[in-house]
Design a protein around this motif. Structure first.
Motif, PDB file in Angstrom:
ATOM      1  N   PHE A 179      40.391 -23.834 -41.932  1.00 48.85           N
ATOM      2  CA  PHE A 179      39.358 -23.413 -42.852  1.00 48.85           C
ATOM      3  C   PHE A 179      37.992 -24.043 -42.383  1.00 48.85           C
ATOM      4  CE2 PHE A 179      43.309 -24.178 -45.202  1.00 48.85           C
ATOM      5  CZ  PHE A 179      43.323 -22.882 -46.109  1.00 48.85           C
ATOM      6  N   THR A 180      36.936 -23.208 -42.612  1.00 46.33           N
ATOM      7  CA  THR A 180      35.660 -23.660 -42.407  1.00 46.33           C
ATOM      8  C   THR A 180      35.038 -24.503 -43.523  1.00 46.33           C
ATOM      9  OG1 THR A 180      34.627 -21.808 -43.403  1.00 46.33           O
ATOM     10  CG2 THR A 180      34.916 -21.462 -41.174  1.00 46.33           C
ATOM     11  N   ARG A 181      34.336 -25.526 -43.340  1.00 46.50           N
ATOM     12  CA  ARG A 181      33.870 -26.348 -44.587  1.00 46.50           C
ATOM     13  C   ARG A 181      32.808 -27.460 -44.101  1.00 46.50           C
ATOM     14  NH1 ARG A 181      39.278 -28.771 -46.276  1.00 46.50           N
ATOM     15  NH2 ARG A 181      40.634 -27.539 -44.909  1.00 46.50           N
ATOM     16  N   GLU A 182      31.967 -27.707 -44.870  1.00 51.00           N
ATOM     17  CA  GLU A 182      31.114 -28.915 -44.807  1.00 51.00           C
ATOM     18  C   GLU A 182      31.194 -29.856 -45.974  1.00 51.00           C
ATOM     19  OE1 GLU A 182      26.798 -28.376 -45.334  1.00 51.00           O
ATOM     20  OE2 GLU A 182      26.945 -26.678 -46.837  1.00 51.00           O
ATOM     21  N   ALA A 183      30.261 -30.671 -46.239  1.00 51.50           N
ATOM     22  CA  ALA A 183      30.482 -31.771 -47.109  1.00 51.50           C
ATOM     23  C   ALA A 183      31.777 -32.081 -47.348  1.00 51.50           C
ATOM     24  CB  ALA A 183      29.924 -31.042 -48.334  1.00 51.50           C
ATOM     25  N   SER A 214      34.115 -24.540 -53.543  1.00 51.06           N
ATOM     26  CA  SER A 214      34.567 -25.741 -53.512  1.00 51.06           C
ATOM     27  C   SER A 214      35.866 -25.711 -52.930  1.00 51.06           C
ATOM     28  CB  SER A 214      34.442 -26.880 -54.670  1.00 51.06           C
ATOM     29  OG  SER A 214      34.866 -28.028 -54.584  1.00 51.06           O
ATOM     30  N   LEU A 215      36.589 -26.631 -52.208  1.00 51.69           N
ATOM     31  CA  LEU A 215      37.934 -26.439 -51.556  1.00 51.69           C
ATOM     32  C   LEU A 215      38.808 -27.486 -51.889  1.00 51.69           C
ATOM     33  CD1 LEU A 215      36.781 -25.571 -47.897  1.00 51.69           C
ATOM     34  CD2 LEU A 215      37.631 -23.984 -49.649  1.00 51.69           C
ATOM     35  N   SER A 216      40.221 -27.088 -52.124  1.00 58.06           N
ATOM     36  CA  SER A 216      41.032 -28.430 -52.361  1.00 58.06           C
ATOM     37  C   SER A 216      41.992 -28.238 -50.880  1.00 58.06           C
ATOM     38  CB  SER A 216      42.106 -27.911 -53.567  1.00 58.06           C
ATOM     39  OG  SER A 216      42.803 -26.487 -53.389  1.00 58.06           O
ATOM     40  N   ALA A 217      41.968 -27.210 -50.129  1.00 63.56           N
ATOM     41  CA  ALA A 217      42.812 -27.355 -48.896  1.00 63.56           C
ATOM     42  C   ALA A 217      42.863 -28.666 -48.120  1.00 63.56           C
ATOM     43  CB  ALA A 217      42.341 -26.184 -48.164  1.00 63.56           C
ATOM     44  N   SER A 218      43.812 -29.164 -47.594  1.00 67.05           N
ATOM     45  CA  SER A 218      43.888 -30.437 -46.701  1.00 67.05           C
ATOM     46  C   SER A 218      44.590 -29.729 -45.445  1.00 67.05           C
ATOM     47  CB  SER A 218      44.675 -31.356 -47.429  1.00 67.05           C
ATOM     48  OG  SER A 218      43.947 -31.614 -48.764  1.00 67.05           O
ATOM     49  N   ARG A 260      37.328 -30.322 -54.325  1.00 68.68           N
ATOM     50  CA  ARG A 260      36.161 -31.205 -54.311  1.00 68.68           C
ATOM     51  C   ARG A 260      35.209 -31.085 -53.080  1.00 68.68           C
ATOM     52  NH1 ARG A 260      38.456 -35.589 -57.391  1.00 68.68           N
ATOM     53  NH2 ARG A 260      40.545 -35.272 -57.849  1.00 68.68           N
ATOM     54  N   ASN A 261      34.087 -31.441 -53.387  1.00 70.56           N
ATOM     55  CA  ASN A 261      33.118 -31.438 -52.340  1.00 70.56           C
ATOM     56  C   ASN A 261      32.098 -32.736 -52.759  1.00 70.56           C
ATOM     57  OD1 ASN A 261      30.230 -30.307 -52.848  1.00 70.56           O
ATOM     58  ND2 ASN A 261      31.802 -28.957 -53.586  1.00 70.56           N
ATOM     59  N   GLN A 262      31.461 -33.379 -51.551  1.00 69.98           N
ATOM     60  CA  GLN A 262      30.646 -34.530 -52.055  1.00 69.98           C
ATOM     61  C   GLN A 262      31.415 -35.590 -52.921  1.00 69.98           C
ATOM     62  OE1 GLN A 262      27.089 -32.878 -54.130  1.00 69.98           O
ATOM     63  NE2 GLN A 262      26.790 -31.211 -52.607  1.00 69.98           N
ATOM     64  N   TYR A 263      32.482 -35.873 -52.300  1.00 66.39           N
ATOM     65  CA  TYR A 263      33.622 -36.974 -52.921  1.00 66.39           C
ATOM     66  C   TYR A 263      33.480 -38.046 -52.177  1.00 66.39           C
ATOM     67  CZ  TYR A 263      36.978 -34.739 -50.117  1.00 66.39           C
ATOM     68  OH  TYR A 263      37.763 -34.436 -49.048  1.00 66.39           O
ATOM     69  N   GLY A 321      36.222 -38.213 -57.620  1.00 67.08           N
ATOM     70  CA  GLY A 321      34.935 -37.659 -57.833  1.00 67.08           C
ATOM     71  C   GLY A 321      34.546 -36.391 -57.018  1.00 67.08           C
ATOM     72  N   GLY A 322      33.336 -35.821 -57.023  1.00 62.46           N
ATOM     73  CA  GLY A 322      33.286 -34.821 -56.211  1.00 62.46           C
ATOM     74  C   GLY A 322      32.008 -33.938 -57.185  1.00 62.46           C
ATOM     75  N   ALA A 323      31.275 -32.984 -56.813  1.00 58.42           N
ATOM     76  CA  ALA A 323      30.560 -31.985 -57.265  1.00 58.42           C
ATOM     77  C   ALA A 323      31.185 -31.375 -58.352  1.00 58.42           C
ATOM     78  CB  ALA A 323      29.907 -31.006 -56.328  1.00 58.42           C
TER      79      ALA A 323
END
Length: 1103
Positions: free
Chosen positions: A688-692, A713-717, A737-740, A754-756
């Motif tokens: 997956f592409t991803r930032e934050a 926002s993604l849940s993929a791991s 979550r992102n920004q967590y 947490g997260g955004a």
């Protein structure tokens, strides 16, 4: 999810109903190899498998496979068509796991379907216990009047540290038979008779409960007969019908069971009743038999647990008549079972049966026979269970039988009813193992939703989360996560609201937060969190306000802050000195950067990578900060420009950078930085592409990346394997979550919170099952004892203190059986003594403390006889000293307390049993370490004097000359630390106490240079822990204490100088012993836990 499927394979139920499906693999034993010894027994196939799960799948998909062994050392999976029985062996072999199945071809319970009694125990079994239970069950699983059943249940408890509790129960099931017989003769006469018979048997028991559980079971049965008899029976459990002509007898067999599980919320219990009715008619005869069986289930569980209890009752009735007659017989049997358990549950079970029989014959005689049988079930658990019966069970069984006819005449003669009851006792033996799950599971939620907070793991193991933004307000609130309880508690608030700041754990255990944004201005302010008081205090301001900056703790204890943005992006850097509480400017970076990453390298330098400038231009450049000179130097550039990415240090010393944003696209690419070459190389891309995003190194060395943003926002791991350079997807988080934040917990799980989107929720990722396993308990709880590996492979544990008495008792641990047995006692009680294996195989214990005085006495343990004999006394009484076996066979004893701390040293000669003084050390020492070097000399390091002053000095003892010489001093003063010899000949010293703070720092001594250098710091500060060198060359450190006792364990990799957490022990402990067994596993025994002197022992399975 795959891990749930794997765990469900542990469920075994032996059923009498023939099933042709392939059974699962419920029995699992680690380090045991299956070997069959009878003719015709052979392997089905040998296949390659990358892990145990793949091996198990190969067996499950092969219809002939019943047993499988997986060898992790060769990745070989051997399939067998056989199951373990009297003709097989379970052979101990490291790295081998055996799983087996029991299906209907191996065991069949005949006559009835036995009820299964489930019991729980809190003590995990040893491998030998599991093997013994399974062998016993299999050996007796042939059809007999009494059937042995082995059942395993799996229940999931959702706490902060979710566990899967597997309960194995071995049950002897017998049946209770209630028999009634009726004989009726009749002659015809012109008359008409209508008879209605109703039989009801209620049973109830009541108590008080705090949780309500309702179970309702109803079984309707209808029988209609015209000239001949037709019977219809409805049942949730297969029923058995028996019909006998010309014989008047009724047999009712009822078996009832109580099921116990553990719960604090809701429990659902389902009770099913099987009713069988058989009727035999001569001319026009209608006969109906109804049996109602009710089972009360009491259950207690930490979340939601479902308990199902089923009972099969068989009732056979036959009526014989002469002339024209119709006989209707109704038999009602109620069987209740009582089980005692710890419970706060109310259970109500209601069972009702209605039977209607209509006959067209000319006359009817109805005989009603009612019998009630009761069974008491006794549950015996291998662990003592406090039985507080707070159980409410109500069971009502009612039967109504109506028979209507118009006929000529019936003259009844005699009706005889006989009832007999045979009581049944059911004994349950249970054992429990605790297995950590794999994947994501929810834990307690924070008090506030927050994005971009900071996180720090404190010295007490708790996790601090501070500040952030909740979607409306910038926050000053902070909270603590307790991984042992899975709960959050609020702690002191910061003096300033802030988000996009940094948080750094200092060497003194306090936490520094710096800069950020408060909703209207960028911040220069910084604050310190005091772990002891739970309060915040302001400290010196930074020279420049900044957010989105980097902060990194240096090996000298200072904190480097660099880059970020206020109104413009920054290249400046500054240093925080915790000793002075001030900030000073240091060299400026070569490139302006915000949203970059910073990684501390093994050489103490800091790598900063990527980021963007004020105009949003993203860079691929990287640079290195050198703390001694304060200068930034350039190094190789990444292959891709990136910001808002992650970076983490791998066990091999390389740095993995993942994902991010290029300025125009979200990235899936990853690359590796090699500090020795100063170059970057691409490695496998994520799915997956991803930032934050956030990333973390797991205990198995893999890297976990979870969540992030790529337009949504993604849940993929995903997991990165450094050995192959490949990414594989793993289970997704429960929330996108992102920004967590992400942080390692004391048990090796990863906490995200947490997260955004103002998320309050938190969850845990478990990378692998625990590799600590309970291995029997000592006969005495003890701390400050000694443990020695004997020449026969057994472990001798001697002396110590149990909280009340100083001990002379000793015991032996047998690794092959996993059991403890007592052996001869010492002649003198003692703790804080030393134990040394001599070259002749005997064990020397020396000195110590007996509760009133320090000792000069010494004793020898004879391995052959298991007895102790006194030997020569030392010249100086001492405790807290060291003892080292020299290459010449003599024993060197140094320092200690008596009660003054001494610098004396003496030698024990086993050939003469005499002690002689040798040269004195240059400094008095207690709580120090002594290590035998490869050249035969002895290195003594650290310790404290009588006044409590802690030393950093070290010295060398030369056995040929008996002279002590000075050598380089450690970088840190320390006592109550550990020291061990690495394979490269260097000595690793870890942790301890400096005189004012608990230590996480570690250092290496080089005998060829006589110098000390710092190496990677542990993840936890600790003293009074133990350490051991594993077969793979890594060093295991476990337990110890700060202000609390610790269970946390971690591994040091000499090749990279990096510490990684591994799974925690089952019990927190210090003043324990750690011993390397001959098979390479590590035995930990006793110590002081949380307000308890421990008898427990655990094995760390070395890989």
């Amino acid at each position: 999810m795959s891990y749930i499927k794997l765990l469900l394979l542990f469920v075994i139920i032996i059923d009498s109903v023939s099933q042709n499906t392939q059974a699962s693999l419920p029995w699992k034993v680690v380090n045991i190899k299956y070997q069959c010894n009878y003719p015709g027994c052979s392997s089905l196939a040998t296949v390659s498998a990358s892990n145990l799960e793949d091996c198990e799948k190969a067996c499950v998909t092969n219809t002939a496979c019943r047993t499988v062994t997986f060898d992790s050392t060769s990745n070989q999976c051997q399939l067998h068509s056989d199951i373990p029985n009297q003709s097989c062996k379970q052979l101990p072999q490291a790295g081998v796991t055996t799983l087996t199945t029991i299906d209907d071809e191996q065991s069949s319970a005949q006559s009835t379907t036995p009820s299964i009694l489930l019991a729980t125990s809190t003590t995990p079994p040893s491998t030998s216990t599991i093997t013994s239970l399974m062998t016993s069950a299999l050996a007796t699983s042939m059809p007999t009047p009494s059937t042995i059943i082995t059942a395993t249940t799996v229940s999931t408890t959702k706490t902060s540290t979710p566990i899967i509790t597997t309960t194995t129960t071995t049950i002897m099931v017998s049946t209770t038979t209630s028999t009634s017989s009726a004989s009726t003769s009749s002659t015809s006469s012109p008359s008409s008779t209508s008879t209605t018979s109703t039989s009801s048997t209620p049973s109830a028991s009541t108590s008080t409960s705090s949780t309500s559980t309702t179970s309702t079971s109803s079984t309707p049965s209808a029988s209609t007969s015209t000239s001949s008899t037709s019977t219809t029976s409805t049942s949730s459990t297969p029923s058995v019908s028996t019909s006998t002509s010309s014989t008047s007898s009724t047999t009712t067999t009822s078996t009832s069971s109580a099921s116990t599980s553990t719960s604090s919320t809701s429990t659902t219990s389902t009770s099913s009743t099987s009713t069988s009715s058989t009727s035999t008619s001569s001319t026009s005869t209608s006969s109906t038999t109804t049996t109602s069986t009710s089972s009360a289930s009491t259950s207690t569980s930490s979340t939601s647990s479902t308990s199902t209890s089923s009972t099969t009752t068989t009732s056979t009735s036959s009526a014989s008549t002469s002339s024209t007659s119709s006989t209707s017989t109704s038999s009602t049997s109620t069987s209740t079972s009582t089980s005692t358990s710890t419970s706060s549950t109310s259970s109500t079970s209601t069972s009702s049966t209605t039977t209607t029989s209509t006959s067209s014959t000319s006359s009817t005689t109805t005989t009603s026979t009612s019998s009630t049988s009761s069974t008491t079930t006794t549950s015996t658990s291998s662990t003592s269970t406090s039985s507080t019966s707070s159980t409410s069970a109500s069971s009502t069984s009612s039967t109504t039988t109506t028979s209507t006819s118009s006929a000529s005449s019936v003259t009844p003669t005699t009706t005889t009813s006989a009832s007999s009851t045979t009581p049944t006792t059911t004994t349950s033996i249970s054992t429990t193992t605790t297995i950590a799950p794999i994947g994501w599971t929810m834990t307690g939620s924070m008090y506030a939703g927050r994005q971009w907070p900071v996180v720090a793991v404190l010295s007490n193991g708790k996790i601090l989360v501070a500040g952030g933004y909740d979607g409306t307000n910038y926050l000053s609130t902070t909270e603590l996560y307790d991984s042992s309880a899975g709960t959050w508690t609020t702690t002191g608030s910061m003096n300033t609201v802030r988000s996009y700041h940094t948080g750094t754990l200092l060497t003194n255990g306090n936490v520094l937060v710096a800069g950020g944004y408060n909703g209207s201005a960028y911040l220069t302010s910084t604050e310190l969190y005091n772990v002891s008081s739970g309060t915040w205090a302001t400290t010196g301001n930074m020279n420049i306000a900044r957010q989105y900056h980097i902060a990194k703790l240096l090996t000298n204890g200072k904190v480097l802050v660099a880059g970020g943005v206020n109104s413009v992006a920054l290249s400046s850097a500054e240093l925080y000195d915790p000793a002075a509480g001030t900030w000073t400017n240091t060299g400026t970076m070569n490139v302006i950067r915000n949203s970059a990453t910073a990684t501390l390298l093994t050489n103490g330098k800091v790598l900063v990578a990527g980021g963007s400038n004020s105009g949003g231009t993203v860079t691929s450049t990287t640079e290195i900060y050198d703390p001694p000179s304060g200068i930034w130097g350039t190094t190789g550039s990444m292959s891709a420009v990136r910001m808002s990415h992650t970076a983490c240090m791998l066990a091999n010393g390389k740095v993995l950078v993942t994902g991010g944003y290029s300025g125009s696209a979200y990235l899936a690419s990853t690359e590796l930085y090699d500090p020795t070459l100063g170059t970057w190389a691409t490695t496998g891309s994520m799915s997956f592409t991803r930032e934050a995003i956030t990333s973390a190194v797991l205990t198995n060395g893999k890297v976990l990346v979870a969540g992030g943003w790529n337009g949504v926002s993604l849940s993929a791991s995903e997991l990165y394997d450094p050995s192959s350079g490949i990414w594989t997807t793993t289970t997704s988080m429960n929330a996108s979550r992102n920004q967590y934040i992400i942080s390692v917990t004391t048990n090796g799980a990863m906490l995200v919170a947490g997260g955004a989107g103002t998320l309050r929720t938190a969850e845990l990722y478990y990378p692998s099952p625990s590799i600590w396993t309970i291995s029997g308990s000592m006969n005495s709880g003890r701390q400050q004892h000694q443990a020695v590996v004997l020449s026969n492979g057994k472990i001798l544990v001697a002396g110590g203190y149990d909280g009340t008495n100083y001990l002379s008792t000793t015991e032996l641990y047998d690794p092959s059986a996993g059991t403890w047995t007592t052996t001869g006692s010492m002649n003198t009680v003692r703790s804080d003594h030393t134990g040394t294996l001599l070259t002749n195989g005997n064990v020397l214990v020396a000195g110590g403390y007996n509760g009133s005085a320090y000792l000069t006495s010494t004793e020898l343990y004879n391995v052959s006889s298991g007895t102790w004999a006194t030997t020569g006394n030392m010249n100086t009484a001492r405790g807290y000293h060291t003892a080292t076996l020299l290459k010449n066979g003599k024993v060197l004893v140094t320092g200690g307390q008596n009660p003054n701390v001494t610098n004396s040293a003496e030698l024990y000669d086993p050939s003469t049993s005499n002690w002689t003084n040798t040269g004195n050390m240059s400094a008095v020492r207690q709580y120090h370490t002594a290590t035998l070097l490869t050249n035969g000399q002895v290195l003594v390091a650290g310790g404290s004097n009588s006044g409590g002053t802690v030393s950093s000095t070290t010295e060398i003892y030369d056995p040929p000359s008996g002279i002590w010489g000075t050598t380089g001093s450690m970088n840190v003063t320390r006592m109550s630390h550990t020291a061990c010899m690495l394979a490269n000949g260097k000595v690793l010293v870890t942790g301890g106490y400096s005189g004012s703070a608990y230590l996480a720092s570690t250092e290496l001594y080089d005998p060829t240079l006589g110098t000390w250098t710092t190496t990677g710091s542990m993840n936890f500060t600790r003293r009074d822990m133990t350490s051991a060198v594993l077969t793979n060359g890594k060093v295991l450190v476990n337990g110890g204490r700060t202000s609390v006792s610790l269970s946390a364990s971690e591994l040091y990799d000499p090749s990279s100088g990096i510490w990684t957490t591994t799974t925690s022990m089952n019990a927190a402990r210090y003043y324990h012993t750690t011993t390397v067994l001959i098979n390479g596993n590590i035995l930990v025994a006793g110590g002081y836990g949380i307000n308890i002197y421990l008898t427990s022992a655990e094995l760390y399975l070395s890989t």
